[in-house]
Structures are given as C-alpha cells and as structure tokens.
Design a protein around this motif. Structure first.
Motif, PDB file in Angstrom:
ATOM      1  N   GLN A  31      -9.561  -4.512 -23.379  1.00  0.00           N
ATOM      2  CA  GLN A  31     -10.266  -3.744 -22.362  1.00  0.00           C
ATOM      3  C   GLN A  31     -10.232  -4.539 -21.062  1.00  0.00           C
ATOM      4  OE1 GLN A  31     -11.374  -0.762 -22.700  1.00  0.00           O
ATOM      5  NE2 GLN A  31     -11.472  -0.460 -24.914  1.00  0.00           N
ATOM      6  N   PHE A  32     -10.069  -3.834 -19.943  1.00  0.00           N
ATOM      7  CA  PHE A  32      -9.925  -4.506 -18.656  1.00  0.00           C
ATOM      8  C   PHE A  32     -10.907  -3.922 -17.639  1.00  0.00           C
ATOM      9  CE2 PHE A  32      -5.842  -4.917 -20.749  1.00  0.00           C
ATOM     10  CZ  PHE A  32      -5.475  -6.227 -20.490  1.00  0.00           C
ATOM     11  N   GLY A  33     -11.275  -4.736 -16.674  1.00  0.00           N
ATOM     12  CA  GLY A  33     -12.092  -4.289 -15.549  1.00  0.00           C
ATOM     13  C   GLY A  33     -12.032  -5.336 -14.450  1.00  0.00           C
ATOM     14  N   ARG A  34     -11.925  -4.893 -13.207  1.00  0.00           N
ATOM     15  CA  ARG A  34     -11.824  -5.826 -12.077  1.00  0.00           C
ATOM     16  C   ARG A  34     -13.190  -5.982 -11.413  1.00  0.00           C
ATOM     17  NH1 ARG A  34      -7.411  -7.842 -10.162  1.00  0.00           N
ATOM     18  NH2 ARG A  34      -6.093  -6.192 -11.061  1.00  0.00           N
ATOM     19  N   ALA A  35     -13.605  -7.218 -11.187  1.00  0.00           N
ATOM     20  CA  ALA A  35     -14.924  -7.495 -10.627  1.00  0.00           C
ATOM     21  C   ALA A  35     -15.064  -6.865  -9.246  1.00  0.00           C
ATOM     22  CB  ALA A  35     -15.145  -9.006 -10.540  1.00  0.00           C
ATOM     23  N   ARG A  36     -16.113  -6.073  -9.072  1.00  0.00           N
ATOM     24  CA  ARG A  36     -16.377  -5.445  -7.773  1.00  0.00           C
ATOM     25  C   ARG A  36     -16.961  -6.447  -6.775  1.00  0.00           C
ATOM     26  NH1 ARG A  36     -16.071   0.089  -8.293  1.00  0.00           N
ATOM     27  NH2 ARG A  36     -16.649   0.980 -10.318  1.00  0.00           N
ATOM     28  N   LYS A  37     -17.581  -7.511  -7.303  1.00  0.00           N
ATOM     29  CA  LYS A  37     -18.300  -8.461  -6.454  1.00  0.00           C
ATOM     30  C   LYS A  37     -18.397  -9.782  -7.211  1.00  0.00           C
ATOM     31  CE  LYS A  37     -22.624  -6.729  -8.431  1.00  0.00           C
ATOM     32  NZ  LYS A  37     -23.915  -6.068  -8.167  1.00  0.00           N
ATOM     33  N   ASN A  75     -15.550 -14.238  -9.723  1.00  0.00           N
ATOM     34  CA  ASN A  75     -15.296 -13.940  -8.318  1.00  0.00           C
ATOM     35  C   ASN A  75     -14.862 -12.491  -8.128  1.00  0.00           C
ATOM     36  OD1 ASN A  75     -15.696 -16.708  -7.661  1.00  0.00           O
ATOM     37  ND2 ASN A  75     -13.577 -17.134  -8.281  1.00  0.00           N
ATOM     38  N   LYS A  76     -15.246 -11.924  -7.014  1.00  0.00           N
ATOM     39  CA  LYS A  76     -14.790 -10.582  -6.676  1.00  0.00           C
ATOM     40  C   LYS A  76     -13.269 -10.516  -6.771  1.00  0.00           C
ATOM     41  CE  LYS A  76     -14.826  -7.128  -2.970  1.00  0.00           C
ATOM     42  NZ  LYS A  76     -15.300  -6.790  -1.615  1.00  0.00           N
ATOM     43  N   GLY A  77     -12.755  -9.506  -7.447  1.00  0.00           N
ATOM     44  CA  GLY A  77     -11.315  -9.334  -7.610  1.00  0.00           C
ATOM     45  C   GLY A  77     -10.765  -9.906  -8.896  1.00  0.00           C
ATOM     46  N   ASP A 123     -20.060  -2.079 -17.581  1.00  0.00           N
ATOM     47  CA  ASP A 123     -21.017  -1.861 -16.507  1.00  0.00           C
ATOM     48  C   ASP A 123     -20.289  -1.424 -15.238  1.00  0.00           C
ATOM     49  OD1 ASP A 123     -22.973  -1.931 -14.577  1.00  0.00           O
ATOM     50  OD2 ASP A 123     -23.854  -3.822 -15.254  1.00  0.00           O
ATOM     51  N   PRO A 124     -20.380  -0.136 -14.863  1.00  0.00           N
ATOM     52  CA  PRO A 124     -19.675   0.337 -13.671  1.00  0.00           C
ATOM     53  C   PRO A 124     -20.132  -0.345 -12.383  1.00  0.00           C
ATOM     54  CG  PRO A 124     -20.439   2.186 -15.012  1.00  0.00           C
ATOM     55  CD  PRO A 124     -21.102   0.955 -15.541  1.00  0.00           C
ATOM     56  N   ALA A 125     -21.328  -0.931 -12.387  1.00  0.00           N
ATOM     57  CA  ALA A 125     -21.794  -1.629 -11.193  1.00  0.00           C
ATOM     58  C   ALA A 125     -21.075  -2.960 -11.012  1.00  0.00           C
ATOM     59  CB  ALA A 125     -23.300  -1.860 -11.280  1.00  0.00           C
ATOM     60  N   LEU A 126     -20.513  -3.488 -12.111  1.00  0.00           N
ATOM     61  CA  LEU A 126     -19.862  -4.792 -12.049  1.00  0.00           C
ATOM     62  C   LEU A 126     -18.350  -4.712 -11.971  1.00  0.00           C
ATOM     63  CD1 LEU A 126     -21.899  -6.807 -14.727  1.00  0.00           C
ATOM     64  CD2 LEU A 126     -22.162  -6.848 -12.245  1.00  0.00           C
ATOM     65  N   VAL A 127     -17.753  -3.767 -12.680  1.00  0.00           N
ATOM     66  CA  VAL A 127     -16.293  -3.755 -12.783  1.00  0.00           C
ATOM     67  C   VAL A 127     -15.712  -2.417 -12.335  1.00  0.00           C
ATOM     68  CG1 VAL A 127     -16.190  -5.491 -14.615  1.00  0.00           C
ATOM     69  CG2 VAL A 127     -16.357  -3.075 -15.227  1.00  0.00           C
ATOM     70  N   ASP A 128     -14.547  -2.507 -11.745  1.00  0.00           N
ATOM     71  CA  ASP A 128     -13.773  -1.361 -11.281  1.00  0.00           C
ATOM     72  C   ASP A 128     -12.646  -1.139 -12.289  1.00  0.00           C
ATOM     73  OD1 ASP A 128     -11.804   0.232  -9.929  1.00  0.00           O
ATOM     74  OD2 ASP A 128     -12.664  -0.343  -8.000  1.00  0.00           O
ATOM     75  N   LYS A 129     -12.526   0.075 -12.790  1.00  0.00           N
ATOM     76  CA  LYS A 129     -11.518   0.385 -13.816  1.00  0.00           C
ATOM     77  C   LYS A 129     -10.274   1.060 -13.236  1.00  0.00           C
ATOM     78  CE  LYS A 129     -13.920  -0.592 -17.707  1.00  0.00           C
ATOM     79  NZ  LYS A 129     -13.435  -1.245 -18.921  1.00  0.00           N
TER      80      LYS A 129
END
Length: 499
Positions: free
Chosen positions: A379-385, A400-402, A94-100
């Motif tokens: 697979q990895f993704g950093r929480a945007r919020k 948590n964000k980050g 979900d691109p709204a949730l995680v930053d790749k």
C-alpha cells in the motif's frame, strides 16, 4: 495477544521524533542494488525483513522497484519510507496525512493508455473532485449487484466444478486404461476459475451476459490476464531466467498498444450489453460515457477479477492442504452443513449472504488467509505535509512532505506485538470477542476490516463482498463434496458428497 489501542499514527508525543533510518545509496547504483535484492537475491518478504532487522526499526528508507535505468524516462523516483508494523501502518489510511494520487502500485504508474484515456477512480486522491463520484458509482454497482450476486456466483462455480469434474473423470479413465492400479490425478483449476469469475462478474457488476458475445465469453478472461500482466509486470517477479527478466521486463514500461485492440473489444461489450450500468454512471453520477465504461472495466478487471484470481487460489490451497493435518476441513464441513440445514438452504440453488455470515469458523479462516496472504501486498501514500509517524511504544519518526510511504502488509499483519504466533496459519484466530477485536489490524482492503468504505476514503468498495464471496465458495465446495485437496493450483482430490 491483544494490545491496547494504538496511539494515532501521527500524533504529538513526549518522545522526540527521530530521523528515519536507512538510505537510498548512491544514484543509479543504490536503486539497482535494491531492485536486484527485491526481485532476484532476496524476494519481497526477505527484502523488507532484512532491512528492518539491519536498521532495528519497522520504519526505514529504501528503494522500491521498478527503478533504473530506463523505466519511465527517469520520471520514476524509487525512494520510499517502508512501513512494516501494524501501528505505523495506519497512517496509510488517513486522508489527512497521505495523498493517494497515482500511487496505486507505487511510484510506477502504467498510464491511462491501459484505461481508455481515463484516470479511473483508484488512481484519484480523495481531494480530487472526480473521486467522490467514481467511488460512489463503484459502491452503487456493488449494491445493485448484491441482488443477484450469490445466485450468479454459485451458478458460475457449478459450471467451473462441472468442467473440473469432467476433466478429472477423463484422466481417471485414461489412467485406468493404462492399467495403473492407483492413479494419481491432478487437475488444474485456474483457467476454469478465471472463466467462472469473468462470467459471474459481468453479470453481477455490469448486468451483461457474456453468452451474447461468443468471442468475449471465450476469451474475456484471457484478455484481462494480458491487460493486467502488461500493467503489473515491471513490479513483479515473473520467473524468467536472470538477467533476462531484469533487462527485458523490469527496465522499460510495457506498452498499452499490445492489448488495446482487445481492451476496446471489452469496452464495446460493456457499452452494448452493460448499457444500464453505464447509464447509472452518466445520469446519477455525472460521468461521461467513456469514463463510466472505463471505470466499470477497471472495477471488473483489476479490482474484482484480478483480486479474486489471486486470493481464491490461496484460499483453496490453504484449506485444501493434503491430508487435512489439523482437521480443519472436517470442522468446516460440519459447520457449513449444519448452518445450511438450520437455514433451510441445504437444497437451495444458492447459499445466501445471511447463511455464510452465520459460519464463524469459515469467516475466521477467510480472514486468516487474508492476513497471511493479502491479494495486494503493498500500500502506498505520499505525505501531504511534515508529520510525526508513531510506531509501537515511544517510537516516533519524522516524515517529510512528499515522502512516499510504502506499507508491506504481509509483515504488518504478522506483527508480533499484535498477533500471537504471527507466522502460523491459525484458522481460529478471529473467533470470539478477542478475535473480533483483532479485525481492526486486518488491513488487506486498504483499511481496517472494522471500518467501512465510503467516498471519503480509499478502502476497497468490495471489502465485505470479498469475504462473503470467499465464504460462499468454500461453503459450496462442502455442499458438493465430502472432501477436497489442493496442491498449488491443482485439485488432487475431489470426493463427491455421499449423503
């Protein structure tokens, strides 16, 4: 087993979100302990299994290597939120949730020295301006390559199998001359397969014939092997005696200058012989020449060559099990030959996309290998919020964000709440309407098999091409041979077609 649709991975819920269990341990010692477990004492799968069992949770905190003491000069933060169930895993798409951004292989980023100074598309997040252009360029290359994909792939496979057959015949003659009554002959296929893949991908993706450059034709796949190894070794178990591997391969970033002269040779090859593909990147997608070439090389070398080099040996080994204990090869051979006969392709030089899409058992088998042994396990993704991560049932976790989410696919795609007999290899699993519904939980491509890659997501641009190509390989094997057996990465039997 087919569950009702999961709730969104992030959603409002009546159940309060609970803290994520687990932890990171004391500085330095915690990451070191987890790193040794991951590489040495347990291995990746057991590492995740044991922690999920200990915390009684499929979402938990842990450290992911590489970490401690010198790698990245302290810039690498190994702390992750591990996700090993099919429901929570969807948050990673979900691109709204995680930053790749720069998390392709986790908190460790090999750096732009390996890609000619370009941050190539896979390291870009969907919100970065360049992502849309580089992803569209990759998709365009695949669409254009589709016109020659099947013919070039099967021509390259024939070259590979001719080489393997020749080596097999030579070994048989040598054994017969030694008066061995029933010689056991083993022929490794990885080098021949990789040479086949390199030549095919250069033609299909780049429009470049490797025969125009004898050095590249002979050594191109070896260059890519070295290039991949230097980038991935800090995150992989290689097999050197311990603790030498930990000290020398997992404690420092490996420098790009070791392979740069050879990478530059491939760069010049693409620049000269793949000029048409490069021009598309420049004129139609606004990329600089340098960025177009480096993106082409990454798609060719990392995504395509690297992915196929991992996955196709798995596929051959799982189908080629000695003795064919379940009769799978016999059923696949019957299906392949009947479809080719009906389609009038029995004697055609190549097996087309349309034909392999009419082979349900073969496609289901390919899906099952991808489920059991995904070529990219993490697979990895950093929480945007800050958000609430939903797992099965009422399980909800406060992210948590980050936080860096780390999804381990081999467990998520063996989730017992989704798949019956999840740890068994069942080639028929994806047959029929119920099997087709299970495809939404097949995540190997950085997205569900039922969704499509586009410029707004990070799903593998070649998702469908990978499945079709794998089917073409096996279909071609059964058009050429009555039977084959594989042990590890070697053929132990190649029985040529009798009729």
């Amino acid at each position: 087993m087919l569950p009702s649709s999961f709730p969104p991975a992030a959603a409002a819920t009546a159940s309060p979100a609970r803290p994520i269990p687990g932890g990171y341990g004391p500085p330095l010692l915690g990451p070191l302990r987890d790193r040794l477990d991951y590489f040495w004492f347990q291995g990746p799968e057991e590492f995740f299994r044991r922690r999920a069992a200990a915390h009684r949770s499929t979402v938990f905190r842990a450290n992911i290597p590489p970490a401690f003491p010198f790698l990245g000069g302290g810039r690498i933060d190994p702390r992750v939120v591990a996700v090993v169930d099919a429901a929570a895993f969807t948050a990673l798409f979900d691109p709204a949730l995680v930053d790749k951004r720069d998390v392709l292989i986790g908190p460790y980023n090999p750096g732009v020295g390996f890609t000619g100074g370009t941050r190539v598309g896979v390291y870009l997040d969907t919100e970065e301006a360049e992502h849309e252009r580089t992803k569209a360029f990759s998709i365009d290359l695949l669409h254009r390559g589709a016109r020659v994909w099947a013919a070039e792939f099967q021509a390259a496979v024939d070259d590979m199998l001719n080489a393997v057959d020749g080596e097999l015949l030579t070994k048989l003659k040598e054994n017969q001359s030694n008066e061995e009554s029933e010689p056991a002959v083993v022929v490794g296929f990885v080098a021949a397969l990789q040479r086949c893949l390199f030549r095919f991908l250069c033609k299909a993706l780049v429009g470049a014939d490797t025969s125009a450059d004898p050095f590249v034709d002979k050594n191109g796949f070896l260059i890519l092997d070295a290039w991949l190894a230097l980038q991935l070794t800090p995150t992989q178990k290689i097999g050197l005696p311990q603790p030498l591997e930990e000290i020398f391969l997992h404690s420092f970033p490996l420098p790009s200058f070791l392979v740069s002269p050879f990478y530059n040779r491939l760069y010049r090859f693409v620049e000269e012989h793949g000029a048409e593909a490069v021009a598309i990147g420049e004129k139609e997608y606004g990329l600089s020449k340098k960025d177009a070439i480096n993106n082409v090389l990454f798609v060719l070398g990392f995504n395509a060559f690297g992915g196929f080099s991992v996955f196709l040996p798995f596929l051959l080994a799982d189908i080629g099990k000695p003795g064919d204990p379940t009769g799978l090869r016999k059923r696949l051979k019957q299906e392949v030959r009947q479809v080719l006969l009906d389609a009038g392709e029995s004697s055609s030089p190549s097996i087309g996309f349309s034909a392999v899409r009419e082979m349900p058992l073969l496609r289901s088998t390919v899906y099952e290998v991808l489920r059991m042994r995904p070529p990219v396990p993490l697979q990895f993704g950093r929480a945007r919020k800050d958000f609430v991560l939903r797992s099965h049932g009422d399980d909800a976790f406060a992210v948590n964000k980050g936080d860096l989410l780390c999804g381990y696919q081999p467990l998520a795609m063996r989730d017992a709440k989704v798949f019956d007999r999840p740890d068994e290899f069942l080639p028929e699993r994806f047959l029929g309407d119920q099997g087709q519904q299970l495809l939404q939980y097949l995540y190997w491509s950085n997205g569900p098999q039922t969704s499509q890659p586009d410029t707004g997501n990070k799903q593998c641009a070649a998702k469908d091409a990978v499945v079709d190509t794998a089917c073409m390989l096996i279909a071609h094997m059964f058009r050429r041979y009555d039977d084959f057996e594989v042990d590890g990465i070697s053929f132990t039997k190649l029985q040529k077609r009798s009729t």
